[in-house]
Motif scaffolding. Structure first.
Motif, PDB file in Angstrom:
ATOM      1  N   LEU A   5      21.320  43.561   1.213  1.00 17.50           N
ATOM      2  CA  LEU A   5      21.827  42.597   0.240  1.00 17.50           C
ATOM      3  C   LEU A   5      22.012  43.241  -1.127  1.00 17.50           C
ATOM      4  CD1 LEU A   5      22.373  39.435  -0.019  1.00 17.50           C
ATOM      5  CD2 LEU A   5      20.193  39.398  -1.237  1.00 17.50           C
ATOM      6  N   LEU A   6      21.044  44.071  -1.524  1.00 14.96           N
ATOM      7  CA  LEU A   6      21.084  44.708  -2.842  1.00 14.96           C
ATOM      8  C   LEU A   6      20.854  46.200  -2.702  1.00 14.96           C
ATOM      9  CD1 LEU A   6      21.069  44.402  -6.016  1.00 14.96           C
ATOM     10  CD2 LEU A   6      18.575  44.268  -5.818  1.00 14.96           C
ATOM     11  N   GLN A   7      21.696  46.982  -3.348  1.00 18.79           N
ATOM     12  CA  GLN A   7      21.539  48.439  -3.348  1.00 18.79           C
ATOM     13  C   GLN A   7      21.566  48.936  -4.789  1.00 18.79           C
ATOM     14  OE1 GLN A   7      24.257  50.526  -0.810  1.00 18.79           O
ATOM     15  NE2 GLN A   7      23.576  52.540  -1.440  1.00 18.79           N
ATOM     16  N   VAL A   8      20.523  49.647  -5.160  1.00 18.14           N
ATOM     17  CA  VAL A   8      20.398  50.203  -6.515  1.00 18.14           C
ATOM     18  C   VAL A   8      20.364  51.722  -6.406  1.00 18.14           C
ATOM     19  CG1 VAL A   8      18.944  50.325  -8.573  1.00 18.14           C
ATOM     20  CG2 VAL A   8      19.134  48.173  -7.306  1.00 18.14           C
ATOM     21  N   ARG A  61      15.213  42.775 -14.614  1.00 17.00           N
ATOM     22  CA  ARG A  61      16.113  42.255 -15.652  1.00 17.00           C
ATOM     23  C   ARG A  61      17.432  43.019 -15.678  1.00 17.00           C
ATOM     24  NH1 ARG A  61      13.486  39.026 -19.476  1.00 17.00           N
ATOM     25  NH2 ARG A  61      14.912  39.659 -21.123  1.00 17.00           N
ATOM     26  N   CYS A  62      17.392  44.293 -15.335  1.00 14.48           N
ATOM     27  CA  CYS A  62      18.631  45.072 -15.242  1.00 14.48           C
ATOM     28  C   CYS A  62      19.471  44.602 -14.051  1.00 14.48           C
ATOM     29  CB  CYS A  62      18.319  46.556 -15.096  1.00 14.48           C
ATOM     30  SG  CYS A  62      17.727  47.351 -16.604  1.00 14.48           S
ATOM     31  N   ILE A  63      18.815  44.331 -12.928  1.00 12.12           N
ATOM     32  CA  ILE A  63      19.531  43.870 -11.736  1.00 12.12           C
ATOM     33  C   ILE A  63      20.227  42.541 -12.016  1.00 12.12           C
ATOM     34  CG2 ILE A  63      19.214  43.018  -9.374  1.00 12.12           C
ATOM     35  CD1 ILE A  63      16.948  45.091  -9.098  1.00 12.12           C
ATOM     36  N   LEU A  64      19.566  41.656 -12.756  1.00 11.25           N
ATOM     37  CA  LEU A  64      20.143  40.353 -13.075  1.00 11.25           C
ATOM     38  C   LEU A  64      21.090  40.401 -14.276  1.00 11.25           C
ATOM     39  CD1 LEU A  64      18.057  39.279 -11.021  1.00 11.25           C
ATOM     40  CD2 LEU A  64      17.697  37.348 -12.555  1.00 11.25           C
ATOM     41  N   LYS A  65      21.302  41.591 -14.817  1.00  8.69           N
ATOM     42  CA  LYS A  65      22.211  41.785 -15.955  1.00  8.69           C
ATOM     43  C   LYS A  65      21.709  41.096 -17.222  1.00  8.69           C
ATOM     44  CE  LYS A  65      25.697  43.506 -15.568  1.00  8.69           C
ATOM     45  NZ  LYS A  65      26.008  44.909 -15.862  1.00  8.69           N
ATOM     46  N   ILE A  66      20.398  40.864 -17.305  1.00  9.07           N
ATOM     47  CA  ILE A  66      19.823  40.373 -18.552  1.00  9.07           C
ATOM     48  C   ILE A  66      19.744  41.523 -19.544  1.00  9.07           C
ATOM     49  CG2 ILE A  66      17.759  39.351 -19.590  1.00  9.07           C
ATOM     50  CD1 ILE A  66      17.214  38.018 -16.898  1.00  9.07           C
ATOM     51  N   GLU A  67      19.477  42.719 -19.017  1.00  4.37           N
ATOM     52  CA  GLU A  67      19.497  43.948 -19.818  1.00  4.37           C
ATOM     53  C   GLU A  67      20.681  44.803 -19.369  1.00  4.37           C
ATOM     54  OE1 GLU A  67      17.579  44.708 -22.251  1.00  4.37           O
ATOM     55  OE2 GLU A  67      15.719  43.545 -22.024  1.00  4.37           O
ATOM     56  N   GLU A  68      21.393  45.372 -20.315  1.00  3.02           N
ATOM     57  CA  GLU A  68      22.475  46.296 -19.992  1.00  3.02           C
ATOM     58  C   GLU A  68      21.885  47.646 -19.609  1.00  3.02           C
ATOM     59  OE1 GLU A  68      25.749  45.987 -19.635  1.00  3.02           O
ATOM     60  OE2 GLU A  68      25.532  43.816 -19.957  1.00  3.02           O
ATOM     61  N   LYS A  79      29.360  44.215  -3.162  1.00  3.80           N
ATOM     62  CA  LYS A  79      30.227  44.204  -4.343  1.00  3.80           C
ATOM     63  C   LYS A  79      29.537  44.907  -5.500  1.00  3.80           C
ATOM     64  CE  LYS A  79      32.604  41.072  -7.536  1.00  3.80           C
ATOM     65  NZ  LYS A  79      32.874  39.652  -7.901  1.00  3.80           N
ATOM     66  N   ASP A  80      30.299  45.738  -6.205  1.00  2.76           N
ATOM     67  CA  ASP A  80      29.771  46.448  -7.365  1.00  2.76           C
ATOM     68  C   ASP A  80      29.566  45.455  -8.512  1.00  2.76           C
ATOM     69  OD1 ASP A  80      29.164  48.082  -9.501  1.00  2.76           O
ATOM     70  OD2 ASP A  80      30.619  49.622  -8.976  1.00  2.76           O
ATOM     71  N   ILE A  81      28.316  45.294  -8.964  1.00 10.36           N
ATOM     72  CA  ILE A  81      28.013  44.346 -10.044  1.00 10.36           C
ATOM     73  C   ILE A  81      27.602  45.064 -11.322  1.00 10.36           C
ATOM     74  CG2 ILE A  81      27.328  42.558  -8.399  1.00 10.36           C
ATOM     75  CD1 ILE A  81      24.378  43.242  -9.133  1.00 10.36           C
ATOM     76  N   THR A  82      27.772  46.388 -11.346  1.00  9.28           N
ATOM     77  CA  THR A  82      27.256  47.190 -12.459  1.00  9.28           C
ATOM     78  C   THR A  82      27.828  46.758 -13.803  1.00  9.28           C
ATOM     79  OG1 THR A  82      27.158  49.060 -10.922  1.00  9.28           O
ATOM     80  CG2 THR A  82      26.881  49.543 -13.258  1.00  9.28           C
ATOM     81  N   ASN A  83      29.116  46.455 -13.848  1.00  8.11           N
ATOM     82  CA  ASN A  83      29.771  46.175 -15.132  1.00  8.11           C
ATOM     83  C   ASN A  83      30.344  44.769 -15.220  1.00  8.11           C
ATOM     84  OD1 ASN A  83      29.418  48.931 -16.172  1.00  8.11           O
ATOM     85  ND2 ASN A  83      30.918  49.513 -14.613  1.00  8.11           N
ATOM     86  N   LEU A  84      29.788  43.826 -14.481  1.00 14.39           N
ATOM     87  CA  LEU A  84      30.307  42.459 -14.503  1.00 14.39           C
ATOM     88  C   LEU A  84      30.099  41.808 -15.864  1.00 14.39           C
ATOM     89  CD1 LEU A  84      29.336  40.817 -11.093  1.00 14.39           C
ATOM     90  CD2 LEU A  84      31.494  41.878 -11.758  1.00 14.39           C
ATOM     91  N   LYS A  85      31.106  41.030 -16.296  1.00 14.76           N
ATOM     92  CA  LYS A  85      31.012  40.287 -17.555  1.00 14.76           C
ATOM     93  C   LYS A  85      31.781  38.974 -17.425  1.00 14.76           C
ATOM     94  CE  LYS A  85      30.480  44.341 -20.558  1.00 14.76           C
ATOM     95  NZ  LYS A  85      31.023  45.116 -21.701  1.00 14.76           N
ATOM     96  N   GLY A  86      31.600  38.087 -18.398  1.00 13.31           N
ATOM     97  CA  GLY A  86      32.372  36.864 -18.461  1.00 13.31           C
ATOM     98  C   GLY A  86      32.208  35.961 -17.248  1.00 13.31           C
ATOM     99  N   LYS A  87      33.327  35.483 -16.713  1.00 12.95           N
ATOM    100  CA  LYS A  87      33.309  34.532 -15.601  1.00 12.95           C
ATOM    101  C   LYS A  87      32.698  35.140 -14.342  1.00 12.95           C
ATOM    102  CE  LYS A  87      37.268  31.711 -17.051  1.00 12.95           C
ATOM    103  NZ  LYS A  87      38.624  31.226 -16.679  1.00 12.95           N
ATOM    104  N   GLU A  88      32.969  36.423 -14.126  1.00 11.08           N
ATOM    105  CA  GLU A  88      32.400  37.078 -12.938  1.00 11.08           C
ATOM    106  C   GLU A  88      30.877  37.126 -13.014  1.00 11.08           C
ATOM    107  OE1 GLU A  88      34.387  40.860 -12.833  1.00 11.08           O
ATOM    108  OE2 GLU A  88      35.764  40.153 -11.288  1.00 11.08           O
ATOM    109  N   LEU A  89      30.348  37.354 -14.212  1.00  8.44           N
ATOM    110  CA  LEU A  89      28.896  37.376 -14.392  1.00  8.44           C
ATOM    111  C   LEU A  89      28.307  35.983 -14.210  1.00  8.44           C
ATOM    112  CD1 LEU A  89      26.340  38.918 -15.066  1.00  8.44           C
ATOM    113  CD2 LEU A  89      26.849  38.607 -17.503  1.00  8.44           C
ATOM    114  N   LEU A  90      29.012  34.954 -14.674  1.00  7.18           N
ATOM    115  CA  LEU A  90      28.554  33.578 -14.497  1.00  7.18           C
ATOM    116  C   LEU A  90      28.509  33.214 -13.016  1.00  7.18           C
ATOM    117  CD1 LEU A  90      27.678  30.940 -15.866  1.00  7.18           C
ATOM    118  CD2 LEU A  90      30.095  30.268 -15.925  1.00  7.18           C
ATOM    119  N   GLN A  91      29.488  33.681 -12.265  1.00 10.43           N
ATOM    120  CA  GLN A  91      29.492  33.451 -10.814  1.00 10.43           C
ATOM    121  C   GLN A  91      28.321  34.158 -10.139  1.00 10.43           C
ATOM    122  OE1 GLN A  91      33.374  34.730  -9.552  1.00 10.43           O
ATOM    123  NE2 GLN A  91      34.422  32.910 -10.344  1.00 10.43           N
TER     124      GLN A  91
END
Length: 327
Positions: A5-8, A61-68, A79-91
């Motif tokens: 499910l998650l790969q870091v 917090r990094c995984i959840l994009k709370i911290e950059e 799906k690559d979530i490394t640089n998600l922002k805006g609507k994609e991050l809200l989804q």
């Protein structure tokens, strides 16, 4: 067949520290998370354990994009979530949620429980009006609270009840992944087991995947399928929970496990006493980061950092005791 499910991969998070130069830039960096790589399987509870300040919570917090993040790559459901922002991050927020450490500070004291949960449903456009009320009642019953709970304020609840409400808020958007950041450390021991059992039952009922962070190894043993042990920003050992506790490999893991309090006054346990101070995350040592405190340290440990390798099937460790002979 298990699904990742998650790969870091190569996750790094550095914070600016120290004085600034004439350009206004910080001259030092605090390496909170330093080159972390691991995977979490769908439906798994992955425990992340270590001393305070080792980077456990920062990782989540990094995984959840709370911290950059500073660098690295993260993939969620392929799906690559490394640089998600805006609507994609809200989804992404609908798929990944967080249970905070302190339930007293994670809820707005001015809002009733109904208003708190309605806000989540409204932001993510899940339900409004009577539909929202029905969903809130469902959520409260799911975490073991009566429906009249919704019209009360946070100060009217105990710590355990508040944490159940925080869990309900995380479940409101039907997430696939939950980051539980030391969710029982602020609770009485008598209540901790109830919350842990709730998380396990919700995992089975809803098919949740959970990253469970804690510093208490007995808690992690109770709830986790696999465990990663962190020290100074890096994972030093990772294995299935039964393998890690039955036969720990890394000296740091052995010391942590032997520090677990005994259950009976007549029971005896050999303890490893760690001497020395934890190195600074601003200037970590060149070799093994645990070398200055390790009772089994030898010359190579100080000179060269060990690689993170599979020592036994499914059991990984970063220690020269197991890989030095291969060089």
């Amino acid at each position: 067949m298990t699904t990742t499910l998650l790969q870091v991969e190569g996750l790094k998070k550095y914070f600016p520290a120290g004085k600034t130069n004439f350009l206004g830039k910080h001259t030092q960096l605090l390496k909170a998370v330093d080159d972390l790589s691991f995977t979490i399987q769908e439906g798994e509870i992955f425990g992340l354990v270590g001393e305070s300040g080792c980077g456990k919570s920062t990782t989540g917090r990094c995984i959840l994009k709370i911290e950059e993040i500073t660098s690295g790559n993260m993939q969620f459901m392929g799906k690559d979530i490394t640089n998600l922002k805006g609507k994609e991050l809200l989804q992404l927020r609908q798929e990944m949620q967080m249970i905070f450490q302190n339930p007293y500070s994670s809820l707005n004291p001015r809002l009733t429980i109904r208003q708190t949960l309605e806000e989540v449903l409204k932001v993510h456009k899940i339900a409004t009006g009577n539909q929202a009320k029905v969903r809130i009642i469902e959520l409260l019953e799911q975490v073991g609270l009566p429906r009249d709970t919704m019209d009360r304020y946070p100060h009217e609840f105990s710590g355990g009840q508040l944490q159940r409400i925080v869990v309900a808020r995380a479940l409101a958007v039907n997430p696939k992944f939950i980051f539980a950041d030391e969710p029982v450390s602020a609770l009485d021991v008598s209540v901790q087991a109830q919350i842990l059992n709730l998380l396990v039952s919700l995992r089975e009922e809803l098919g949740l995947t959970i990253l469970f962070v804690a510093h208490d190894l007995s808690v992690v043993e109770h709830i986790s399928d696999r465990v990663g042990v962190m020290y100074l920003g890096q994972i030093v050992e990772m294995a299935k929970v039964e393998d890690l506790y039955a036969e720990p490999l890394h000296p740091y893991t052995k010391a942590l496990i032997q520090s677990i309090p005994i259950n009976h006054p007549k029971e005896k346990k050999e303890r490893i006493t760690l001497e020395g101070d934890i190195p600074s995350p601003i200037d970590p040592p060149m070799g093994c980061r645990f070398a200055s405190r390790c009772p089994q340290c030898f010359a190579l440990c100080i000179e060269e950092a060990p690689t993170f390798q599979e020592v036994k099937p499914g059991h990984f460790a970063a220690c020269h005791l197991y890989i030095s002979n291969e060089k």
